[in-house]
Write a protein that holds these residues in place. Structure first.
Motif, PDB file in Angstrom:
ATOM      1  N   GLN A  25       0.816  -1.206   0.000  1.00 23.24           N
ATOM      2  CA  GLN A  25       0.000   0.000   0.000  1.00 23.24           C
ATOM      3  C   GLN A  25       0.858   1.268   0.000  1.00 23.24           C
ATOM      4  O   GLN A  25       0.353   2.356  -0.244  1.00 23.24           O
ATOM      5  CB  GLN A  25      -0.915   0.017   1.235  1.00 23.24           C
ATOM      6  CG  GLN A  25      -1.859  -1.151   1.319  1.00 23.24           C
ATOM      7  CD  GLN A  25      -2.964  -1.090   0.289  1.00 23.24           C
ATOM      8  OE1 GLN A  25      -3.295  -0.017  -0.170  1.00 23.24           O
ATOM      9  NE2 GLN A  25      -3.493  -2.228  -0.085  1.00 23.24           N
ATOM     10  N   ILE A  41      -0.169   5.838  -5.839  1.00 27.06           N
ATOM     11  CA  ILE A  41      -1.552   5.492  -6.166  1.00 27.06           C
ATOM     12  C   ILE A  41      -1.654   5.038  -7.622  1.00 27.06           C
ATOM     13  O   ILE A  41      -2.296   4.047  -7.932  1.00 27.06           O
ATOM     14  CB  ILE A  41      -2.470   6.711  -5.951  1.00 27.06           C
ATOM     15  CG1 ILE A  41      -2.432   7.121  -4.485  1.00 27.06           C
ATOM     16  CG2 ILE A  41      -3.898   6.390  -6.373  1.00 27.06           C
ATOM     17  CD1 ILE A  41      -3.133   8.427  -4.221  1.00 27.06           C
ATOM     18  N   LYS A  75      -2.913   2.155   4.656  1.00 22.33           N
ATOM     19  CA  LYS A  75      -4.153   1.919   3.927  1.00 22.33           C
ATOM     20  C   LYS A  75      -5.149   3.048   4.121  1.00 22.33           C
ATOM     21  O   LYS A  75      -6.127   3.138   3.408  1.00 22.33           O
ATOM     22  CB  LYS A  75      -4.808   0.620   4.420  1.00 22.33           C
ATOM     23  CG  LYS A  75      -4.171  -0.633   3.875  1.00 22.33           C
ATOM     24  CD  LYS A  75      -5.035  -1.813   4.239  1.00 22.33           C
ATOM     25  CE  LYS A  75      -4.502  -3.102   3.655  1.00 22.33           C
ATOM     26  NZ  LYS A  75      -5.322  -4.236   4.073  1.00 22.33           N
ATOM     27  N   SER A 105      -6.955   6.722   4.169  1.00 20.57           N
ATOM     28  CA  SER A 105      -7.075   7.687   3.082  1.00 20.57           C
ATOM     29  C   SER A 105      -5.910   8.671   3.148  1.00 20.57           C
ATOM     30  O   SER A 105      -5.318   8.884   4.204  1.00 20.57           O
ATOM     31  CB  SER A 105      -8.417   8.404   3.179  1.00 20.57           C
ATOM     32  OG  SER A 105      -8.539   9.045   4.429  1.00 20.57           O
ATOM     33  N   ILE A 111      -9.301   7.330  -8.650  1.00 25.28           N
ATOM     34  CA  ILE A 111      -9.607   6.321  -7.628  1.00 25.28           C
ATOM     35  C   ILE A 111      -8.337   6.068  -6.808  1.00 25.28           C
ATOM     36  O   ILE A 111      -7.318   5.644  -7.347  1.00 25.28           O
ATOM     37  CB  ILE A 111     -10.116   5.002  -8.252  1.00 25.28           C
ATOM     38  CG1 ILE A 111     -11.182   5.258  -9.333  1.00 25.28           C
ATOM     39  CG2 ILE A 111     -10.639   4.070  -7.157  1.00 25.28           C
ATOM     40  CD1 ILE A 111     -12.427   5.945  -8.867  1.00 25.28           C
ATOM     41  N   SER A 112      -8.424   6.352  -5.503  1.00 24.33           N
ATOM     42  CA  SER A 112      -7.218   6.337  -4.668  1.00 24.33           C
ATOM     43  C   SER A 112      -7.160   5.156  -3.703  1.00 24.33           C
ATOM     44  O   SER A 112      -6.124   4.940  -3.060  1.00 24.33           O
ATOM     45  CB  SER A 112      -7.120   7.649  -3.881  1.00 24.33           C
ATOM     46  OG  SER A 112      -8.299   7.874  -3.138  1.00 24.33           O
ATOM     47  N   GLN A 113      -8.237   4.390  -3.588  1.00 20.82           N
ATOM     48  CA  GLN A 113      -8.269   3.310  -2.592  1.00 20.82           C
ATOM     49  C   GLN A 113      -9.384   2.327  -2.929  1.00 20.82           C
ATOM     50  O   GLN A 113     -10.496   2.738  -3.290  1.00 20.82           O
ATOM     51  CB  GLN A 113      -8.538   3.932  -1.231  1.00 20.82           C
ATOM     52  CG  GLN A 113      -8.470   3.004  -0.037  1.00 20.82           C
ATOM     53  CD  GLN A 113      -8.793   3.779   1.237  1.00 20.82           C
ATOM     54  OE1 GLN A 113      -8.561   4.987   1.340  1.00 20.82           O
ATOM     55  NE2 GLN A 113      -9.367   3.110   2.210  1.00 20.82           N
ATOM     56  N   HIS A 117     -10.997   0.389  -9.787  1.00 20.28           N
ATOM     57  CA  HIS A 117     -10.034   0.068  -8.723  1.00 20.28           C
ATOM     58  C   HIS A 117      -9.078   1.237  -8.491  1.00 20.28           C
ATOM     59  O   HIS A 117      -8.899   2.077  -9.377  1.00 20.28           O
ATOM     60  CB  HIS A 117      -9.201  -1.154  -9.121  1.00 20.28           C
ATOM     61  CG  HIS A 117     -10.000  -2.386  -9.345  1.00 20.28           C
ATOM     62  ND1 HIS A 117     -10.472  -2.749 -10.591  1.00 20.28           N
ATOM     63  CD2 HIS A 117     -10.433  -3.338  -8.480  1.00 20.28           C
ATOM     64  CE1 HIS A 117     -11.155  -3.870 -10.485  1.00 20.28           C
ATOM     65  NE2 HIS A 117     -11.154  -4.259  -9.225  1.00 20.28           N
ATOM     66  N   LYS A 118      -8.407   1.196  -7.342  1.00 18.60           N
ATOM     67  CA  LYS A 118      -7.312   2.126  -7.055  1.00 18.60           C
ATOM     68  C   LYS A 118      -6.415   2.274  -8.287  1.00 18.60           C
ATOM     69  O   LYS A 118      -5.997   1.255  -8.860  1.00 18.60           O
ATOM     70  CB  LYS A 118      -6.482   1.589  -5.888  1.00 18.60           C
ATOM     71  CG  LYS A 118      -5.278   2.454  -5.542  1.00 18.60           C
ATOM     72  CD  LYS A 118      -4.503   1.858  -4.372  1.00 18.60           C
ATOM     73  CE  LYS A 118      -3.232   2.666  -4.117  1.00 18.60           C
ATOM     74  NZ  LYS A 118      -2.468   2.162  -2.972  1.00 18.60           N
ATOM     75  N   TYR A 155     -11.856   8.174  -3.561  1.00 11.65           N
ATOM     76  CA  TYR A 155     -11.329   8.856  -4.749  1.00 11.65           C
ATOM     77  C   TYR A 155     -11.095  10.313  -4.432  1.00 11.65           C
ATOM     78  O   TYR A 155     -11.605  10.862  -3.444  1.00 11.65           O
ATOM     79  CB  TYR A 155     -12.250   8.704  -5.974  1.00 11.65           C
ATOM     80  CG  TYR A 155     -13.666   9.178  -5.787  1.00 11.65           C
ATOM     81  CD1 TYR A 155     -13.982  10.528  -5.685  1.00 11.65           C
ATOM     82  CD2 TYR A 155     -14.710   8.257  -5.731  1.00 11.65           C
ATOM     83  CE1 TYR A 155     -15.283  10.949  -5.519  1.00 11.65           C
ATOM     84  CE2 TYR A 155     -16.021   8.671  -5.550  1.00 11.65           C
ATOM     85  CZ  TYR A 155     -16.301  10.027  -5.456  1.00 11.65           C
ATOM     86  OH  TYR A 155     -17.593  10.447  -5.270  1.00 11.65           O
TER      87      TYR A 155
END
Lengths: 133, 133
Positions: free
Chosen positions: A18, A22, B19, B21, B78-80, B96-97, B121
């Protein structure tokens, strides 16, 4: 007991993944004014609908960009690690993941990674006044 | 042996913190048209210099936004995690991320988290044509 340790190591490695940027790191910057390796990934090329660029920059520890100016300004969303930001005539600031920096139009500045830290950001740059100087 | 396991657990927890944000989660959205909990953190309020909003949205698993329209479009970074994006009249896409979605102006759509995944996101939204409908 060893199987527990093995499981923990696997979980650790998954969690560590992780830490990656990104978006894919993209191309190594070929700008001769940079110091160290910087990867750039353009996420949006400005057009008539979205008239601002979005780009991810990833720095190896100690890498930095030289002094530069954005004619229409730039917002930096620090997404990873720690680094420096400095405007001409002001002290150097340390910035971290989660910080937001607004470079106003025409303000000369530089930014880069701290000596022992990874560093990445997502930059949004209005395009209506032309390219970076 | 137990000290090794303890050390590994500590390292795991530190890595797992990655993980989270990128930016603080911000406020819980009070939009009654959403399903489930969505946190919104406004990173840039549009002004005359940067005429687009930047916001981070974090979704609990299964949370989603209702159908809506951006008069000037929106770019989602999308960040996660994993989620869904669907435009009116088209099939639902899984995203997806690391994915980038461009919602063009006036196109009705919805997005949200997959049932068992976190989802986040960063959205950039040009402001010159008014607010989300």
């Amino acid at each position: 007991m060893y199987s527990i340790i093995l499981l923990l190591v696997i979980l650790c490695n998954r969690a560590s993944a992780q830490k990656a940027s990104i978006f894919p790191k993209g191309e190594k910057s070929t700008n001769v004014h940079n110091t160290g390796t910087v990867w750039l990934h353009e996420l949006n090329v400005p057009d008539s609908v979205f008239n601002y660029s979005i780009a991810q920059a990833v720095f190896e520890p100690g890498a930095k960009l030289d002094w530069h100016i954005h004619p229409a300004g730039q917002i930096l969303l620090i997404s990873q690690g720690a680094g420096y930001y400095q405007e001409r005539g002001k002290p150097k600031q340390t910035v971290h993941k989660g910080d937001i920096i607004k470079c106003l139009p025409g303000v000369e500045h530089w930014h880069g990674a701290a000596p022992k830290s990874s560093f990445a950001y997502i930059a949004t740059t209005p395009a209506h006044k032309g390219k970076t100087i």
